[in-house]
Design a protein around this motif. Sequence first.
Motif, short mmCIF file in Angstrom:
data_model
loop_
_atom_site.label_atom_id
_atom_site.label_comp_id
_atom_site.label_asym_id
_atom_site.label_seq_id
_atom_site.Cartn_x
_atom_site.Cartn_y
_atom_site.Cartn_z
N HIS A 178 -6.71 -7.33 -2.64
CA HIS A 178 -6.04 -7.56 -1.19
C HIS A 178 -6.40 -6.07 -0.56
O HIS A 178 -7.18 -5.25 -0.98
N ARG A 180 -5.29 -3.50 2.99
CA ARG A 180 -4.22 -3.25 4.03
C ARG A 180 -5.16 -2.67 5.15
O ARG A 180 -6.11 -1.87 5.06
N TYR A 181 -4.60 -2.79 6.41
CA TYR A 181 -5.46 -2.27 7.71
C TYR A 181 -4.85 -1.15 8.42
O TYR A 181 -5.08 -0.58 9.29
N ASP A 182 -4.15 -0.50 7.34
CA ASP A 182 -3.50 0.91 8.24
C ASP A 182 -4.45 1.90 8.36
O ASP A 182 -4.29 2.62 9.16
N HIS B 178 -2.69 -7.00 6.76
CA HIS B 178 -3.14 -6.97 5.26
C HIS B 178 -3.79 -8.36 5.18
O HIS B 178 -3.84 -9.20 5.84
N LEU B 404 1.99 -5.79 7.96
CA LEU B 404 2.07 -4.45 8.12
C LEU B 404 2.21 -4.26 9.67
O LEU B 404 1.31 -4.80 10.36
#
Lengths: 407, 407
Positions: A178, A180-182, B178, B404
């Motif tokens: 997976h 994450r886009y942070d 995400h 997120l």
Amino acid sequence: MNKWLRLEPVQAVPYLLKWLAIGCTIGILTGTSSAALLAALDWATQWRESHRWILFLLPLGGLSSGLIYHYLGSSVEAGNNLLLEEIHDPRSIVPLRMAPLVLLGTTIAHLLGASVGREGTAVQMGASLADSSMQVFRLHGADRRIILMAGISGGVASVFGTPLAGMVFGLEVLAFGHFRYDGLFPCAIAAIIGDRVTLAWGRQHTVYQIPNVPELTIWGLISTIIAGTIFGLTAMVFATLTHRISAYFKAKISYPPLRPFIGGIIIAIAIQILGTTKYIGLGIPTIVSAFNTQLPPWDFAAKIGFTALSLGSGFKGGEVTPLFYIGATLGNALAPLTNLPAPLLAGMGFVGVFAGAANTPLASTLMAIDLFGANVGIYAAIACICSYLCSGHAGIYRAQRVGLSKY
Amino acid sequence: MNKWLRLEPVQAVPYLLKWLAIGCTIGILTGTSSAALLAALDWATQWRESHRWILFLLPLGGLSSGLIYHYLGSSVEAGNNLLLEEIHDPRSIVPLRMAPLVLLGTTIAHLLGASVGREGTAVQMGASLADSSMQVFRLHGADRRIILMAGISGGVASVFGTPLAGMVFGLEVLAFGHFRYDGLFPCAIAAIIGDRVTLAWGRQHTVYQIPNVPELTIWGLISTIIAGTIFGLTAMVFATLTHRISAYFKAKISYPPLRPFIGGIIIAIAIQILGTTKYIGLGIPTIVSAFNTQLPPWDFAAKIGFTALSLGSGFKGGEVTPLFYIGATLGNALAPLTNLPAPLLAGMGFVGVFAGAANTPLASTLMAIDLFGANVGIYAAIACICSYLCSGHAGIYRAQRVGLSKY
């Protein structure tokens, strides 16, 4: 007025400005350090190739690199894995000494003829410079995570000239399964600026040509899936062999500086026996040849051996350029067994073995697009995804986490 | 022998074979249904443009589409949102009737002159056909999730001719912030096969040309970030307006079939007042013009109005082609204010407004690569990420979850 200030897009503006500034700074730092690295490696490679006697000094180079790290660099010895640990669990600033030590260690390795890469070096320089320079802003844990990710993105993008791949690599390498886009915006800015800055310093990247990309047929699809599976198995063999050699050296030789010394002796003897420098250093000429001539089918296996021994015994540098070499020559060797053109299979191998070893199928697909053009995209995607699925759950980065099982 | 069977890559083989078979089947189903949809829309658009009197029948078309859905299709009325809900929380097979109903409803909308798209139709046909046809294998919840995702990927890839974007869209659209890899291989196969199958049926996609992509400068970067921000705000306005019009119609008109009837009356009057069919249907000729001539700066706003009213009042079809129109014409209008070529800004808008409205920055970046080539990639990436960050947390898909927060 207050009502407007509460609107979501208004809240995005300070976020964008903050990370634009940080991303640009990281891009300038990583682009500049990659330019320095590329210049050092060009010099080291040329000097080595025109003074072959220096290969006999490889054991001493290993020893000196080992001594430097043992007495000055034990806090940064873990390299890429230290960065990944710090991103997962931010504790303390990555020591700034990581940057000069890894640059020195990598240059020694290339000058004297170990088989190592450069992305680990670029990433470690980029991330440690980014982390240290951002200390002045006293950023907290979550922000430091993103800064390290952007440093990784900027390093990969600038050292290979692959901005889209770099952007995604910094997010994708942390864990597999997976993503994450942070850190998406900061990683994009650092990657794109990093790439431009390296070019602005006058460094140029090797151009790989895939002149003819056929329309995908059902046989082409099957060939690509089988090739991708083989790339994944090869990636697993590479990662496992490197880890096993490393464990063996650690078990047998308790004084760390002696490990690359012994490794250097074995490599120097192997070079003399084989009588070729084809399998040491970055191996760019062989990678280029894989795109335009038929190569011996054992090249990839020899490169696996030289690289696993170099890295496993403790020479400094990255894994990725050797993985490109292994993949491109393996693709070249597989091409006659398929109905696809050899340059296309070399290109798929180039990114495919990397995808399996680093567990980064999307970044690797984007790398194919960055380097070879958009029409290679679907072939690269299938090869990289199959390689990722078939390379097992232990990649080249020990600190990478399992976000989600592969199947 | 047992030891070999326990090796991880050996376990990957049944996984690969199973999902290759399922992915190919879904690709054939989605590619064929997209080919049928594209043929129906070509016919409907040509017939409408050569028989303009039919525009007066738009209210009756809305009424008939509303009646059909009210009496035959209440279980599939939620469309894309039903699919997303089912993926997040698999309960019952998506009714097969979704496919013919949405094809009929979309063709009525295009024939009579509503402003709607086609990806919703392709996705709903693809996913419902995939889900029903796979019932014979009695697959459980987790596998059904992946089948629906692959149906979405195949639908998007085949209807737009964008295999890489389709592959990622099916994974990325579920939640924002995400992205999980569990459907990566099936989505890739469905997308790539779906695209090839639509082409094999003889359908061709519109070609958009961006002839000149300059090297990225610092001013180019700033222009791209500002343009991306504006694309995101536009996406938010579009999504909000569509949701508000829908809520208003639902509050004021209790009998559902009357809603598109009233909406059709308003749209038919607006067409007659403006005296142009430029803002209805897919609007492909205007999208193409945005890449090669200067258009009036209000085109994007008019298209937002027509589309929000069409979809909000209950006409069937997708949102995405109108978003391409809105983005391309907006980019065209912004170009003179920047130092970037108009075709490049049209291309960034094309994918950028879509990225903000659907919250799919990676799929949108890959769409730019699929459609315009690799060298547009970094511009598209920045524009799409900025648009995604500035479009708020409410996109066009109500059932999309927040994985997120964006910042």
